[in-house]
Design a protein around this motif. Structure first.
Motif, short mmCIF file in Angstrom:
data_model
loop_
_atom_site.label_atom_id
_atom_site.label_comp_id
_atom_site.label_asym_id
_atom_site.label_seq_id
_atom_site.Cartn_x
_atom_site.Cartn_y
_atom_site.Cartn_z
N SER A 104 0.83 -1.20 0.00
CA SER A 104 0.00 0.00 0.00
C SER A 104 0.87 1.25 0.00
CB SER A 104 -0.94 0.00 1.20
OG SER A 104 -1.71 1.19 1.23
N ALA A 105 1.88 1.29 0.86
CA ALA A 105 2.79 2.44 0.93
C ALA A 105 3.55 2.60 -0.39
CB ALA A 105 3.76 2.27 2.09
N PHE A 106 3.96 1.48 -0.98
CA PHE A 106 4.70 1.51 -2.24
C PHE A 106 3.85 2.11 -3.36
CE2 PHE A 106 5.56 -0.58 -6.33
CZ PHE A 106 6.86 -0.15 -6.55
N PHE A 107 2.62 1.64 -3.49
CA PHE A 107 1.76 2.14 -4.57
C PHE A 107 1.37 3.59 -4.34
CE2 PHE A 107 0.64 -2.51 -5.23
CZ PHE A 107 1.39 -2.62 -6.39
N ASN A 108 1.13 3.97 -3.10
CA ASN A 108 0.85 5.38 -2.81
C ASN A 108 2.04 6.26 -3.19
OD1 ASN A 108 -1.77 6.28 -1.31
ND2 ASN A 108 -1.33 4.25 -0.48
N ALA A 109 3.25 5.79 -2.89
CA ALA A 109 4.46 6.53 -3.26
C ALA A 109 4.60 6.61 -4.77
CB ALA A 109 5.69 5.87 -2.64
N ALA A 110 4.19 5.55 -5.48
CA ALA A 110 4.26 5.54 -6.95
C ALA A 110 3.34 6.60 -7.54
CB ALA A 110 3.91 4.16 -7.48
N VAL A 111 2.15 6.74 -6.97
CA VAL A 111 1.20 7.74 -7.46
C VAL A 111 1.74 9.15 -7.22
CG1 VAL A 111 -1.11 8.70 -7.18
CG2 VAL A 111 -0.79 6.22 -7.16
N VAL A 112 2.29 9.39 -6.04
CA VAL A 112 2.87 10.70 -5.73
C VAL A 112 4.03 10.99 -6.68
CG1 VAL A 112 4.12 12.03 -3.99
CG2 VAL A 112 2.13 10.67 -3.32
N TRP A 113 4.84 9.97 -6.96
CA TRP A 113 5.96 10.14 -7.90
C TRP A 113 5.45 10.51 -9.28
CZ3 TRP A 113 6.69 7.47 -12.45
CH2 TRP A 113 7.87 7.77 -13.13
N ALA A 114 4.44 9.79 -9.78
CA ALA A 114 3.90 10.06 -11.11
C ALA A 114 3.39 11.49 -11.21
CB ALA A 114 2.79 9.07 -11.45
N GLU A 115 2.71 11.94 -10.16
CA GLU A 115 2.15 13.29 -10.15
C GLU A 115 3.26 14.33 -10.22
OE1 GLU A 115 -1.64 15.14 -7.92
OE2 GLU A 115 -0.11 14.32 -6.59
N GLY A 116 4.34 14.10 -9.49
CA GLY A 116 5.44 15.05 -9.48
C GLY A 116 6.30 14.98 -10.73
N TYR A 117 6.52 13.78 -11.25
CA TYR A 117 7.40 13.61 -12.40
C TYR A 117 6.76 14.14 -13.68
CZ TYR A 117 10.85 11.50 -15.51
OH TYR A 117 11.84 11.32 -16.46
N PHE A 118 5.51 13.78 -13.93
CA PHE A 118 4.86 14.17 -15.16
C PHE A 118 4.19 15.55 -15.07
CE2 PHE A 118 5.07 9.57 -15.65
CZ PHE A 118 5.47 9.44 -16.97
N GLU A 119 3.83 15.96 -13.85
CA GLU A 119 3.14 17.24 -13.63
C GLU A 119 1.86 17.31 -14.46
OE1 GLU A 119 6.27 20.10 -14.50
OE2 GLU A 119 6.64 20.28 -12.35
N LEU A 120 1.11 16.22 -14.44
CA LEU A 120 -0.15 16.11 -15.16
C LEU A 120 -1.28 15.80 -14.19
CD1 LEU A 120 0.99 13.85 -18.15
CD2 LEU A 120 0.78 16.35 -18.16
N PRO A 121 -2.51 16.13 -14.55
CA PRO A 121 -3.65 15.75 -13.70
C PRO A 121 -3.78 14.21 -13.67
CG PRO A 121 -4.29 17.44 -15.30
CD PRO A 121 -2.94 16.96 -15.71
N ILE A 122 -3.93 13.66 -12.48
CA ILE A 122 -4.17 12.23 -12.35
C ILE A 122 -5.68 12.01 -12.35
CG2 ILE A 122 -4.00 10.22 -10.84
CD1 ILE A 122 -1.26 11.14 -10.03
N LEU A 123 -6.16 11.29 -13.36
CA LEU A 123 -7.59 11.01 -13.47
C LEU A 123 -8.01 9.85 -12.58
CD1 LEU A 123 -8.00 11.29 -17.34
CD2 LEU A 123 -8.61 13.01 -15.63
N SER A 124 -7.13 8.87 -12.45
CA SER A 124 -7.48 7.65 -11.72
C SER A 124 -6.22 6.91 -11.31
CB SER A 124 -8.34 6.74 -12.62
OG SER A 124 -8.62 5.51 -11.99
N ALA A 125 -6.27 6.31 -10.15
CA ALA A 125 -5.21 5.41 -9.69
C ALA A 125 -5.88 4.28 -8.91
CB ALA A 125 -4.19 6.14 -8.81
N VAL A 126 -5.69 3.06 -9.39
CA VAL A 126 -6.38 1.91 -8.80
C VAL A 126 -5.38 0.77 -8.56
CG1 VAL A 126 -8.25 0.24 -9.09
CG2 VAL A 126 -8.46 2.52 -10.09
N ILE A 127 -5.38 0.24 -7.35
CA ILE A 127 -4.57 -0.93 -7.02
C ILE A 127 -5.39 -2.19 -7.29
CG2 ILE A 127 -3.31 -2.20 -5.23
CD1 ILE A 127 -2.96 0.43 -3.74
N HIS A 128 -4.83 -3.10 -8.06
CA HIS A 128 -5.45 -4.39 -8.30
C HIS A 128 -4.82 -5.45 -7.41
CE1 HIS A 128 -6.98 -3.35 -12.62
NE2 HIS A 128 -7.75 -2.85 -11.66
#
Length: 205
Positions: A104-128
């Motif tokens: 859970s912590a890893f995937f949350n960190a991945a989402v935060v990284w994506a938001e900062g790296y790409f600087e794009l709006p995140i429409l959705s993030a889902v853990i399967h």
């Protein structure tokens, strides 16, 4: 250390060439498990575990995710896009089965990284959590500074290598993971087979 679990990051574009303007909704139907035809016996999805999936960002329905994309593009006064325009960028972050880390912590960190790296709006993030290996789908709208940049955000091979390195430094390594090995180039025959498979499995991951 070969014994360390390895994280995997893949980036792909969601191009309107296949599904038209519905591509965000189609991808989200898969990610939010609204595509009932995927719940067949031979599927890799275990429907008894689908309730363990987690929505980290965005709406809980595919219609809601697609609606947010339309709203953001309307607010930015985006003009009608060409038929093969990229409407989304999807990052898929995977872990091996039984990774032993705080997933859970890893995937949350991945989402935060994506938001900062790409600087794009995140429409959705889902853990399967309903497949053999846990993974997270992150859909971003390629809207930057009032423009839809699409493929320009993907860039060259060096840019992709730099992206992978940054993800490992910021997310993978702090969680005790090994760096993924570069993917080898497949033969023409293997690529043709993969393309044929993709035509029959356009959305599912």
């Amino acid at each position: 250390d070969d014994m360390e679990p390895t994280q995997l990051l893949r980036i792909k574009t969601l191009n309107r060439k296949i599904y038209g303007g519905r591509i965000i909704a189609v991808a989200s139907r898969h990610n939010l498990r609204e595509a009932q035809d995927e719940m067949r016996a031979e599927s890799s999805i275990d429907p008894l575990k689908t309730n363990l999936n987690v929505v980290l960002r965005g709406e809980a329905t595919a219609a809601g995710v697609a609606g947010e994309a339309v709203k953001l593009m309307t607010q930015a006064n985006i003009k009608p896009l060409r038929k093969n325009a990229v409407l989304g960028i999807e990052a898929i972050v995977s872990l091996p089965p039984s990774s032993g880390i705080d997933e859970s912590a890893f995937f949350n960190a991945a989402v935060v990284w994506a938001e900062g790296y790409f600087e794009l709006p995140i429409l959705s993030a889902v853990i399967h959590n309903d497949e053999a290996a846990s993974h997270c789908h992150i859909i971003m709208l390629p809207l930057f500074d009032g423009r839809m940049l699409g493929n320009k955000l993907m860039g060259s091979k060096p840019r992709m290598l730099a992206l992978q390195a940054d993800f490992f430094d910021k997310v993978g390594q702090p969680h005790g993971l090994a760096r993924q090995t570069p993917q080898k180039r497949y033969s023409h025959v293997a690529r043709a087979k993969a393309a044929a498979f993709g035509r029959h499995h356009k959305v599912g991951e």
